[in-house]
Design a protein around this motif. Structure first.
Motif, PDB file in Angstrom:
ATOM      1  N   ASP A 261      47.561  11.453  68.407  1.00  7.80           N
ATOM      2  CA  ASP A 261      47.894  10.241  69.153  1.00  7.80           C
ATOM      3  C   ASP A 261      46.628   9.572  69.683  1.00  7.80           C
ATOM      4  OD1 ASP A 261      49.875   8.473  70.670  1.00  7.80           O
ATOM      5  OD2 ASP A 261      48.676   9.291  72.302  1.00  7.80           O
ATOM      6  N   GLY A 262      45.697  10.376  70.214  1.00 10.05           N
ATOM      7  CA  GLY A 262      44.447   9.818  70.710  1.00 10.05           C
ATOM      8  C   GLY A 262      43.623   9.177  69.611  1.00 10.05           C
ATOM      9  N   LEU A 263      43.600   9.814  68.441  1.00  9.37           N
ATOM     10  CA  LEU A 263      42.892   9.228  67.298  1.00  9.37           C
ATOM     11  C   LEU A 263      43.563   7.940  66.846  1.00  9.37           C
ATOM     12  CD1 LEU A 263      41.953  12.324  65.107  1.00  9.37           C
ATOM     13  CD2 LEU A 263      40.382  10.622  66.029  1.00  9.37           C
ATOM     14  N   ALA A 264      44.887   7.939  66.833  1.00 13.55           N
ATOM     15  CA  ALA A 264      45.606   6.727  66.432  1.00 13.55           C
ATOM     16  C   ALA A 264      45.271   5.560  67.356  1.00 13.55           C
ATOM     17  CB  ALA A 264      47.116   6.990  66.429  1.00 13.55           C
ATOM     18  N   ARG A 265      45.114   5.849  68.645  1.00 19.33           N
ATOM     19  CA  ARG A 265      44.765   4.792  69.592  1.00 19.33           C
ATOM     20  C   ARG A 265      43.368   4.228  69.297  1.00 19.33           C
ATOM     21  NH1 ARG A 265      47.994   4.340  74.081  1.00 19.33           N
ATOM     22  NH2 ARG A 265      49.681   5.866  74.191  1.00 19.33           N
TER      23      ARG A 265
END
Length: 300
Positions: A261-265
């Protein structure tokens, strides 16, 4: 030493989240895994650091994620192996007289580079505060330089990690205006290599991940790492270093998987600026080495 295999390493920043390679080398963890870790670049944050990894100047690096995402969009092959923390403990710190975000209007805010993770995050936060171009972003290159710039009055604020927040609050009364990690929820610093290194030297990659995880486990359970961390950080007192170690020991993950999720952001944020696609969190990561390391630990 003659029987050890040399691996080359770079550090984006002089900070605790990017200290585990140094600590693992200093306390002999990498040597126990048959590796001679050579740190060939320090404080090489931002696009320059990513270029060095892709150009083969070093095989492994502890970096922020924004430059690696940018490198993927440019056609490079960086590969994330693991992440000690799922998102950054990265702050906009201000001098003691600046206690509210709106007091930043007309001030000077230090970042590492304008194009890297600190500059990118600062702009996102300033836009959220509707401050836009009313704050001057100044690239200072390194965290120590930003910190010293605040001490000397050249800067009114700076983007700095929790190490500097702890030390700055203790020594100078600096204020944490915002935790950028909590607000933006970007993936924090990671251990990276390249697809080429993974494919050509998988046994070396496995040893590196094993040694890194052993160092991470030692950091989480023991203050025996403090002397190495103190030498690495340079800017803090020994008392401050113990406080910093205690803070990160609770923060670091026992199973250091990257946050998809953090990478997607990060990917969505950079994609919005560049208007390109084709990069996903899954395409940027290979956690099979970490899977094997953790499985070996569980079976002991």
């Amino acid at each position: 030493m003659a029987d050890l295999e040399t691996v080359t390493w770079a550090l984006g920043l002089r900070s605790t989240p990017q200290s585990l390679g140094v600590i693992g080398r200093d306390v002999g963890v990498f040597e126990r895994h048959g590796l001679d870790l050579q740190i060939v670049r320090e404080e090489t944050a931002g696009p320059e650091g990513a270029r060095g990894l892709l150009d083969g100047d070093y095989q492994f690096a502890e970096f922020g994620t924004v430059p690696l995402v940018q490198a993927c969009f440019d056609g490079g092959d960086p590969l994330i192996l693991l992440a000690a923390e799922p998102r950054s403990a990265m702050y906009i710190l201000s001098l003691k007289d600046i206690k509210e975000p709106q007091q930043l209007k007309g001030t000077r805010l230090g970042v590492l580079t304008l194009a890297g993770q600190t500059g990118h995050s600062a702009r996102k936060m300033l836009d959220t505060w509707l401050l836009g171009d009313s704050v001057e972003l100044l690239p200072f290159g390194t965290y120590p330089a930003i910190y010293q710039g605040m001490i000397d009055g050249e800067l009114d604020a700076g983007v700095l990690t929790a190490d500097y927040r702890i030390a700055g609050e203790m020594a100078y009364g600096f204020n944490a205006l915002v935790n950028l990690g909590d607000e933006l929820r970007f993936q924090g610093p990671i251990l990276a290599t390249t697809v080429r290194t993974r494919d050509s030297s998988p046994a070396v990659v496995q040893k590196v991940v094993d040694a890194y995880c052993d160092t991470l486990a030692l950091f989480r359970r023991s203050d025996s790492v403090v002397p190495s961390l103190h030498r690495h950080l340079r800017f803090v007192t020994l008392e401050q270093t113990y406080a910093i170690r205690e803070y990160y020991a609770k923060r670091f993950q026992s199973e250091p998987y990257p946050s998809l999720d953090g990478l997607a952001r990060v990917i969505d944020s950079v994609r919005g600026a560049q208007g390109v696609s084709g990069v996903t969190p899954e395409s940027m990561c290979d956690t099979t080495f970490l899977d094997r390391t953790l499985q070996k630990g569980r079976s002991k």
